[in-house]
Design a protein around this motif. Structure first.
Motif, PDB file in Angstrom:
ATOM      1  N   UNK A 543       6.517   1.104  -3.168  1.00 16.65           N
ATOM      2  CA  UNK A 543       6.145  -0.212  -3.503  1.00 16.65           C
ATOM      3  C   UNK A 543       6.692  -0.855  -4.882  1.00 16.65           C
ATOM      4  N   UNK A 544       7.869  -0.348  -5.204  1.00 12.56           N
ATOM      5  CA  UNK A 544       8.603  -0.845  -6.349  1.00 12.56           C
ATOM      6  C   UNK A 544       9.375  -1.983  -5.677  1.00 12.56           C
ATOM      7  N   UNK A 545       9.343  -3.093  -6.216  1.00 11.48           N
ATOM      8  CA  UNK A 545      10.131  -4.319  -5.587  1.00 11.48           C
ATOM      9  C   UNK A 545      11.008  -5.045  -6.545  1.00 11.48           C
ATOM     10  N   UNK A 546      11.075  -4.637  -7.974  1.00 10.50           N
ATOM     11  CA  UNK A 546      11.971  -5.183  -8.825  1.00 10.50           C
ATOM     12  C   UNK A 546      12.121  -4.037  -9.819  1.00 10.50           C
ATOM     13  N   UNK A 547      13.341  -4.197 -10.614  1.00 12.44           N
ATOM     14  CA  UNK A 547      13.309  -3.286 -11.815  1.00 12.44           C
ATOM     15  C   UNK A 547      13.999  -4.448 -12.902  1.00 12.44           C
ATOM     16  N   UNK A 548      13.132  -4.188 -13.930  1.00 12.16           N
ATOM     17  CA  UNK A 548      13.701  -5.262 -15.180  1.00 12.16           C
ATOM     18  C   UNK A 548      14.402  -4.294 -16.116  1.00 12.16           C
ATOM     19  N   UNK A 549      15.742  -4.533 -16.540  1.00 10.82           N
ATOM     20  CA  UNK A 549      16.396  -3.749 -17.416  1.00 10.82           C
ATOM     21  C   UNK A 549      17.424  -4.604 -18.224  1.00 10.82           C
ATOM     22  N   UNK A 550      17.722  -4.111 -19.248  1.00 13.84           N
ATOM     23  CA  UNK A 550      18.708  -4.663 -20.245  1.00 13.84           C
ATOM     24  C   UNK A 550      19.923  -4.707 -19.601  1.00 13.84           C
ATOM     25  N   UNK A 551      20.330  -3.714 -18.949  1.00 15.33           N
ATOM     26  CA  UNK A 551      21.358  -3.522 -17.908  1.00 15.33           C
ATOM     27  C   UNK A 551      21.405  -2.588 -16.976  1.00 15.33           C
ATOM     28  N   UNK A 552      22.353  -2.633 -16.218  1.00 13.79           N
ATOM     29  CA  UNK A 552      22.354  -1.599 -15.072  1.00 13.79           C
ATOM     30  C   UNK A 552      23.510  -0.800 -14.810  1.00 13.79           C
ATOM     31  N   UNK A 553      23.544   0.555 -14.343  1.00 16.06           N
ATOM     32  CA  UNK A 553      24.589   1.112 -13.973  1.00 16.06           C
ATOM     33  C   UNK A 553      24.960   0.418 -12.625  1.00 16.06           C
ATOM     34  N   UNK A 554      26.438   0.491 -12.536  1.00 16.65           N
ATOM     35  CA  UNK A 554      26.998  -0.119 -11.270  1.00 16.65           C
ATOM     36  C   UNK A 554      26.397   0.396 -10.070  1.00 16.65           C
ATOM     37  N   UNK A 555      26.479   1.520  -9.540  1.00 14.35           N
ATOM     38  CA  UNK A 555      26.039   2.251  -8.255  1.00 14.35           C
ATOM     39  C   UNK A 555      24.632   1.918  -7.932  1.00 14.35           C
ATOM     40  N   UNK A 556      23.992   2.270  -9.192  1.00 13.65           N
ATOM     41  CA  UNK A 556      22.651   2.186  -8.780  1.00 13.65           C
ATOM     42  C   UNK A 556      22.073   0.617  -8.685  1.00 13.65           C
ATOM     43  N   UNK A 557      22.533  -0.245  -9.401  1.00 16.13           N
ATOM     44  CA  UNK A 557      22.239  -1.505  -9.038  1.00 16.13           C
ATOM     45  C   UNK A 557      22.513  -1.929  -7.889  1.00 16.13           C
ATOM     46  N   UNK A 558      23.584  -1.611  -7.401  1.00 13.11           N
ATOM     47  CA  UNK A 558      23.942  -1.925  -5.731  1.00 13.11           C
ATOM     48  C   UNK A 558      22.823  -1.108  -4.840  1.00 13.11           C
ATOM     49  N   UNK A 559      22.599  -0.088  -5.127  1.00 10.91           N
ATOM     50  CA  UNK A 559      21.562   0.657  -4.348  1.00 10.91           C
ATOM     51  C   UNK A 559      20.220   0.065  -4.353  1.00 10.91           C
ATOM     52  N   UNK A 560      19.995  -0.559  -5.488  1.00  9.24           N
ATOM     53  CA  UNK A 560      18.736  -1.286  -5.486  1.00  9.24           C
ATOM     54  C   UNK A 560      18.895  -2.521  -4.623  1.00  9.24           C
ATOM     55  N   UNK A 561      19.840  -3.343  -4.706  1.00  9.47           N
ATOM     56  CA  UNK A 561      20.029  -4.447  -3.786  1.00  9.47           C
ATOM     57  C   UNK A 561      20.195  -4.194  -2.388  1.00  9.47           C
ATOM     58  N   UNK A 562      20.922  -2.955  -2.092  1.00 12.13           N
ATOM     59  CA  UNK A 562      20.981  -2.631  -0.684  1.00 12.13           C
ATOM     60  C   UNK A 562      19.672  -2.117  -0.079  1.00 12.13           C
ATOM     61  N   UNK A 563      18.387  -1.938  -0.762  1.00  4.61           N
ATOM     62  CA  UNK A 563      17.461  -1.636  -0.228  1.00  4.61           C
ATOM     63  C   UNK A 563      16.405  -2.714  -0.496  1.00  4.61           C
ATOM     64  N   UNK A 564      16.897  -3.873  -1.003  1.00  9.34           N
ATOM     65  CA  UNK A 564      15.934  -4.992  -1.066  1.00  9.34           C
ATOM     66  C   UNK A 564      14.938  -4.790  -2.369  1.00  9.34           C
ATOM     67  N   UNK A 565      15.435  -4.123  -3.438  1.00 11.86           N
ATOM     68  CA  UNK A 565      14.589  -4.186  -4.733  1.00 11.86           C
ATOM     69  C   UNK A 565      15.647  -5.120  -5.844  1.00 11.86           C
ATOM     70  N   UNK A 566      14.970  -6.021  -6.393  1.00  9.11           N
ATOM     71  CA  UNK A 566      15.693  -7.023  -7.268  1.00  9.11           C
ATOM     72  C   UNK A 566      16.070  -6.319  -8.565  1.00  9.11           C
ATOM     73  N   UNK A 567      17.274  -6.398  -8.895  1.00 11.63           N
ATOM     74  CA  UNK A 567      17.543  -6.154 -10.240  1.00 11.63           C
ATOM     75  C   UNK A 567      17.726  -7.240 -11.246  1.00 11.63           C
ATOM     76  N   UNK A 568      16.770  -7.204 -12.109  1.00  9.95           N
ATOM     77  CA  UNK A 568      16.642  -8.340 -13.007  1.00  9.95           C
ATOM     78  C   UNK A 568      16.886  -8.108 -14.342  1.00  9.95           C
ATOM     79  N   UNK A 569      17.928  -8.737 -15.061  1.00 14.35           N
ATOM     80  CA  UNK A 569      18.039  -8.547 -16.512  1.00 14.35           C
ATOM     81  C   UNK A 569      17.065  -9.415 -17.360  1.00 14.35           C
ATOM     82  N   UNK A 570      16.742  -8.529 -18.142  1.00 14.27           N
ATOM     83  CA  UNK A 570      15.604  -9.084 -19.076  1.00 14.27           C
ATOM     84  C   UNK A 570      16.160  -8.945 -20.461  1.00 14.27           C
ATOM     85  N   UNK A 571      15.783  -9.978 -21.534  1.00 14.60           N
ATOM     86  CA  UNK A 571      16.374 -10.076 -22.561  1.00 14.60           C
ATOM     87  C   UNK A 571      15.429  -9.020 -23.632  1.00 14.60           C
ATOM     88  N   UNK A 572      16.036  -8.674 -24.512  1.00 18.07           N
ATOM     89  CA  UNK A 572      15.625  -7.591 -25.727  1.00 18.07           C
ATOM     90  C   UNK A 572      13.964  -8.108 -26.131  1.00 18.07           C
TER      91      UNK A 572
END
Ligand code: MIC
Ligand code: SF4
Length: 637
Positions: A543-572
């Motif tokens: 049931x995870x629909x989004x990940x909020x992170x300060x930054x993402x590693x490249x491959x994992x970010x693409x994998x999130x997008x590929x499976x419909x999970x939104x990678x959202x960059x959040x400020x400190x």
């Protein structure tokens, strides 16, 4: 403009280009079994009869510890799929995908996409080789280009040559010492300069392999006379082309390493960036030494250790395990007598596979100290949560095995200068070529091979519970651990999802399911390490629909997008105010994805907006809108 080698390969493979992204033609693909079963289920779902690459290879090297029926069933499934769809199949026992690919298939000037983060190993031969999630590799097998944000190209000028007892591993450990595990994010590292001429192809491959630990998109060496000699020795001279940067090539960044001043280095527990000189650890007791993995198990590595072990016995308190990287390496060691020197020393010979590198056996004792020639030492990956894993060159590893403690190998006397042979022993009988009668092949599917989870189109508004708040540099091993118990579940998302974050928070799966819809909050470089898309698919299942992170590693970010999970960059600031258990509302998602409008995120506790942004390319937005790459591919073909 004088071009770098990377630029030349990119330019010769670009099929589409816009401001944000380059789409590259992919010549070759590789998969391994632990990511391969999903990749081929995805390929089947795309619905193409035959792969559309020049060459695709399916390796079995990770899940070779068969403690139940699951792995053997997966191997059969992969073999049938390969036959049906026109893919070479490298049987279990033939070796680690990256080592075998370098020996038998990699070609300078070509592109390779692999469902394993260490795919850039093939950069050692002058190939642009990139690691990706299984679905990206499935799409490439279906003939689709691979898109990436134009990386910054870093020119690493190698000066002079290494001193005795200092080896290729120390060059990449030096890069990690200087730049850390985030230092290569968004970059391709191109090695150049006179020092390149003193490194053989397998030594170069040790360096490009571990560029993955820098977070780099890829790493590459020129193709020169040494590359030609290696390919000739592999009876593949026809694949050789000379290829290097133009004189005066322009790089986005330049680094210089004087090889002559490097010392034997060690990456200390629990990160590949915790580098110190081996001298600083001298005398510290060691319990276990392991030699192998896709980083350091070439013939040269193994001949070096055999020469050093010859006529000696390992320390009585040490367990020494050795896994040659391929059947080619192992049979050459057997034929020339080196294997007997290794066995007589007291070493335990393991099969040619990933083995202990991915926690498949040889877990150290509790609180044990293990010295390994591998590339990753994340906490718990060895199978023993409180063990300390140190990463070193084969030379340092042998010195530790002989003395029972950290030892500077320069105390061992005369250095054995091992050269690659003029001809490797070539026997491809463990590689089954694609069949011409593929279409009639029946695919055998064991009971653990379950259908892919599906996701519908993206919602416009999401109410999400913050399920977990994490620090920086969370690895995919943290998100979706591997090891002998969990790896056999790679073809069964429902079963494997019970282990998401099990090393950090065993209650996570239950809490996520109860919340209905949730999100993860993390620091910088979220998802570093492996390419396993299970680290996105299994959380999606929970049931995870989004990940909020300060930054993402490249491959994992693409994998999130590929499976419909939104990678959202959040400020400190926003990261700091959020706590687990709080609820967030994500609004305006459709407009954010289709019209580039800002994504709106509010805390449901305070009603206050959070400082967030989804930095997505147009292609990524379209993929997310349809609910993932598979839905997207189906919408365009
Ligand atoms: C790894 O070294 O972590 C792995 C296991 O090879 C992974 C792939 C996987 O998780 O199956 C990788 O590096 O991508
Ligand atoms: Fe296998 Fe280890 Fe290499 Fe991953 S890093 S491919 S587990 S040997």
């Amino acid at each position: 403009m004088a071009k770098s080698l990377t630029r030349k390969i990119i330019d010769s493979h670009v099929v589409e280009q816009n401001e944000a992204e380059y789409a590259l033609k992919i010549d070759q693909t590789l998969t391994q079994d632990a990511t391969g079963t999903m990749a081929y289920l995805e390929f089947e779902a795309i619905g193409i009869d035959r792969v559309r690459t020049e060459l695709s290879v399916s390796y079995v090297d990770h899940n070779t510890l068969q403690t139940g029926f699951e792995n053997a069933d997966d191997h059969l499934f992969l073999q049938d799929i390969a036959r049906k769809y026109g893919i070479f199949f490298s049987r279990p026992g033939n070796g680690i995908c990256h080592q075998v690919h370098l020996e038998r298939f990699a070609e300078p000037g070509k592109t390779l996409l692999g469902s394993d983060s260490h795919t850039p190993t093939a950069g050692g031969i002058g190939m642009l080789a990139i690691g990706a999630g299984g679905l990206d590799v499935a799409a490439a097998m279906a003939g689709m280009p691979f898109s990436l944000t134009m990386p910054r190209i870093v020119g690493v000028f190698l000066k002079s040559h290494l001193q005795d007892w200092v080896s290729a591993k120390d060059i990449i450990l030096e890069m990690l010492r200087r730049f850390g595990v985030k230092g290569g994010v968004g970059k391709i590292i191109e090695y150049t300069g006179e020092g390149v001429r003193s490194l053989s192809v397998p030594e170069r491959a040790t360096i490009t392999n571990m560029g993955a630990e820098l977070g780099a998109t890829s790493s590459i060496f020129p193709s020169d006379e040494l590359t030609r000699a290696f390919l000739t020795a592999q009876a593949r001279e026809h694949a050789w082309i000379p290829l290097g940067p133009d004189t005066g090539a322009v790089y986005d960044e330049v680094v210089e390493i004087d090889l002559s001043v490097l010392e034997p280095l060690v990456a200390c527990a629990h990160s590949p960036e915790a580098i110190i000189g081996v001298r600083e650890l001298s005398g510290k007791k060691v319990d276990q030494v392991l030699i192998g993995s896709c980083t350091n198990s070439s013939l040269k590595d193994l001949m070096t250790i055999a020469t050093l072990l010859k006529g000696k016995k390992i320390h009585p308190e040490i367990s020494l395990g050795i896994a040659p990287g391929s059947k080619q390496v192992l049979s050459m060691l057997a034929d020339n007598g080196a294997l007997s020197a290794i066995i007589s020393s007291g070493a335990r010979i393991l099969e040619s596979a990933c083995g202990p590198c991915i926690g498949m056996g040889q877990a150290p004792r509790s609180k044990g100290v293990s010295v390994r020639t591998f590339n990753r030492n994340f906490k718990g990956r060895s199978g023993t949560a409180d063990a300390e894993i140190y990463l070193t060159s084969p030379e340092v590893a042998v010195a530790c095995a002989l003395n029972g403690c950290f030892t500077d190998p320069r105390t061992l006397g005369e250095y054995p200068h091992i050269r690659d042979p003029e001809r490797f022993a070539i026997d491809d009988s463990m590689i089954i070529p694609p069949s011409t009668e593929g279409t009639t092949t029946q695919i055998r599917r064991g009971p653990n091979i379950r259908p892919l989870p599906k996701r519908g189109p993206m919602e416009d508004c999401l109410d999400l519970e913050v399920l977990l708040k994490l620090e920086a540099n969370i690895t995919t091993d943290d998100i979706m651990p591997a090891g002998s118990k969990i790896l056999p579940l790679r073809s069964n998302i429902e079963a494997i999802s019970a282990y998401v974050f099990s090393g950090i928070d065993p209650d996570f799966p239950g809490r996520a399911k109860a919340a209905g819809a949730g999100c993860i909050l993390a620091g910088e470089n979220y998802g570093q390490g492996s390419s396993r898309e299970h680290a996105a698919l299994a959380p999606l299942y929970l049931g995870v629909k989004a990940v909020f992170a300060l930054s993402f590693a490249r491959i994992h970010r693409s994998n999130l997008i590929n499976f419909g999970i939104i990678p959202i960059t959040i400020s400190v600031e926003s990261y700091e105010v959020l706590k687990p258990g709080q609820r967030l509302s994500v609004k305006n998602i459709h407009a954010a994805l289709t019209e580039n409008a800002p994504i709106e995120v509010f805390s449901l506790e305070t009603g206050k907006p959070l400082d967030c942004a989804a930095h997505l390319s147009q292609r990524e937005s379209e993929i997310l809108s349809t609910g993932g790459l598979l839905n997207y591919i189906k919408s365009i073909v």
